[in-house]
Each structure stands twice: as structure tokens, then as C-alpha cells.
Design an enzyme around this catalytic site. Structure first.
Site, mmCIF file in Angstrom:
data_model
loop_
_atom_site.group_PDB
_atom_site.id
_atom_site.type_symbol
_atom_site.label_atom_id
_atom_site.label_comp_id
_atom_site.label_asym_id
_atom_site.label_seq_id
_atom_site.Cartn_x
_atom_site.Cartn_y
_atom_site.Cartn_z
ATOM 1 N N ILE A 1 54.153 60.359 65.972
ATOM 2 C CA ILE A 1 52.843 59.758 65.715
ATOM 3 C C ILE A 1 51.880 60.904 65.470
ATOM 4 O O ILE A 1 51.655 61.735 66.354
ATOM 5 C CB ILE A 1 52.376 58.887 66.898
ATOM 6 C CG1 ILE A 1 53.364 57.746 67.133
ATOM 7 C CG2 ILE A 1 50.970 58.360 66.633
ATOM 8 C CD1 ILE A 1 53.077 56.918 68.370
ATOM 9 N N MET A 2 51.341 60.941 64.272
ATOM 10 C CA MET A 2 50.391 61.989 63.901
ATOM 11 C C MET A 2 49.033 61.594 64.483
ATOM 12 O O MET A 2 48.328 60.764 63.913
ATOM 13 C CB MET A 2 50.322 62.140 62.382
ATOM 14 C CG MET A 2 51.664 62.425 61.728
ATOM 15 S SD MET A 2 52.398 63.973 62.264
ATOM 16 C CE MET A 2 51.345 65.134 61.459
ATOM 17 N N ASP A 3 48.688 62.190 65.609
ATOM 18 C CA ASP A 3 47.467 61.823 66.304
ATOM 19 C C ASP A 3 46.857 63.071 66.932
ATOM 20 O O ASP A 3 47.555 64.043 67.219
ATOM 21 C CB ASP A 3 47.788 60.781 67.383
ATOM 22 C CG ASP A 3 46.549 60.125 67.956
ATOM 23 O OD1 ASP A 3 45.493 60.153 67.294
ATOM 24 O OD2 ASP A 3 46.634 59.582 69.068
ATOM 25 N N ARG A 4 45.553 63.023 67.132
ATOM 26 C CA ARG A 4 44.784 64.048 67.831
ATOM 27 C C ARG A 4 44.573 65.323 67.009
ATOM 28 O O ARG A 4 44.126 66.335 67.525
ATOM 29 C CB ARG A 4 45.396 64.375 69.200
ATOM 30 C CG ARG A 4 45.492 63.134 70.093
ATOM 31 C CD ARG A 4 46.027 63.397 71.449
ATOM 32 N NE ARG A 4 45.107 63.795 72.482
ATOM 33 C CZ ARG A 4 44.106 63.092 72.988
ATOM 34 N NH1 ARG A 4 43.819 61.927 72.493
ATOM 35 N NH2 ARG A 4 43.372 63.569 73.951
ATOM 36 N N ASN A 5 44.874 65.297 65.717
ATOM 37 C CA ASN A 5 44.638 66.475 64.875
ATOM 38 C C ASN A 5 43.149 66.794 64.763
ATOM 39 O O ASN A 5 42.755 67.957 64.780
ATOM 40 C CB ASN A 5 45.232 66.274 63.481
ATOM 41 C CG ASN A 5 46.741 66.214 63.513
ATOM 42 O OD1 ASN A 5 47.379 66.967 64.218
ATOM 43 N ND2 ASN A 5 47.305 65.301 62.747
#
Length: 145
Positions: free
Chosen positions: A40-44
Site C-alpha cells: 500500500i503506497m501510503d504516507r509518502n
């Protein structure tokens, strides 16, 4: 006369790192390797803000990390990887940010299609799922390629 040993040291450490990674992966692959892993591509965005980086740099860093993880998955023998990269909630952001994310997504898909990319190097198949009609047209065109 003093010789510059920075390049030699860098090459030595890079080779050692590569060797150690292969050893670790060899050990890990002796046990059960999952057939499927999801990211899950998150918090970038939060990462960039916390690190005092320009807007968008966190997303680019996230993509580079993802490519590294995909290489590791391939080396370990993971057959399927799912990447959750853009949720419906992302459309609630400022229009400029959504546009920036769409452009980044298009750019990265195009990078993946290049001959030197991980897709061609490993013979990977990409499938895009979800309500793709919500995405910007240039992104959808890149996905269709």
C-alpha cells in the site's frame, strides 16, 4: 602521492552488499516464500513533509522504494505483487495535488514501459484494476500501452 580510493571503496562495499543480499535471499528462499505480496503506497506525503522535502518528492521516493521491493520480490520468487497506489480518497485533495499525482503516475508508468525497466528485465505483466475512468486520460492511455 595520494590515490583516490573512494571509487574502489564504493565498488567494494557495493559488491559486498550485493553478495550479502544474495546470501540472505538464499536463506529466506529455503522457507516458504509467499506467492503473493501486496504493498500500500501510503504516507509518502507525510514522509516528505517530515523530512522537509518539496511537495511530490515523497511520492517519487516511494516509487523508487517500490521498484527496489519489486526486485527483491522477484529475487525471492514471489509470483504476484499487488500495489495499491491511488485511492478514491486521494481525489479529495487539492486539485493541483491530484493533477500532480496523475502526472507522476503517468510518468512512472511510461518509465516502466522503457526497455531498461524492471518490467522488460523480468518479463513482468502489469494489470490495472479499479475504476480507471476516474483517472486522467493521459494516465489511462499509458495504462493501455
Amino acid at each position: 602521492m595520494h590515490k583516490d580510493t573512494g571509487g574502489i571503496t564504493s565498488n567494494l562495499l557495493g559488491g559486498l552488499s550485493s553478495y550479502l543480499r544474495r546470501c540472505i535471499f538464499g536463506i529466506l528462499s529455503m522457507g516458504p516464500v509467499p506467492h503473493h505480496i501486496a504493498f500500500i503506497m501510503d504516507r509518502n506525503r507525510r514522509f516528505a513533509k517530515k523530512s522537509n522535502l518539496a511537495e511530490g518528492i515523497g511520492h517519487k521516493a516511494g516509487f523508487l522504494s517500490l521498484i527496489s521491493m519489486l526486485r527483491y520480490c522477484y529475487e525471492l520468487g514471489v509470483k504476484y505483487v499487488t500495489v495499491y497506489a491511488f485511492s478514491i480518497n486521494n481525489f479529495k485533495r487539492k486539485p493541483k495535488e491530484v493533477q500532480s499525482l496523475m502526472e507522476l503516475m503517468r510518468e512512472k508508468i511510461e518509465e516502466l514501459l522503457q526497455n531498461e525497466s524492471i518490467i522488460n528485465e523480468y518479463g513482468v505483466k502489469l494489470c490495472f484494476i479499479g475504476n480507471l475512468q476516474l483517472l486522467a486520460e493521459p494516465v489511462r492511455i499509458s495504462m493501455e500501452k
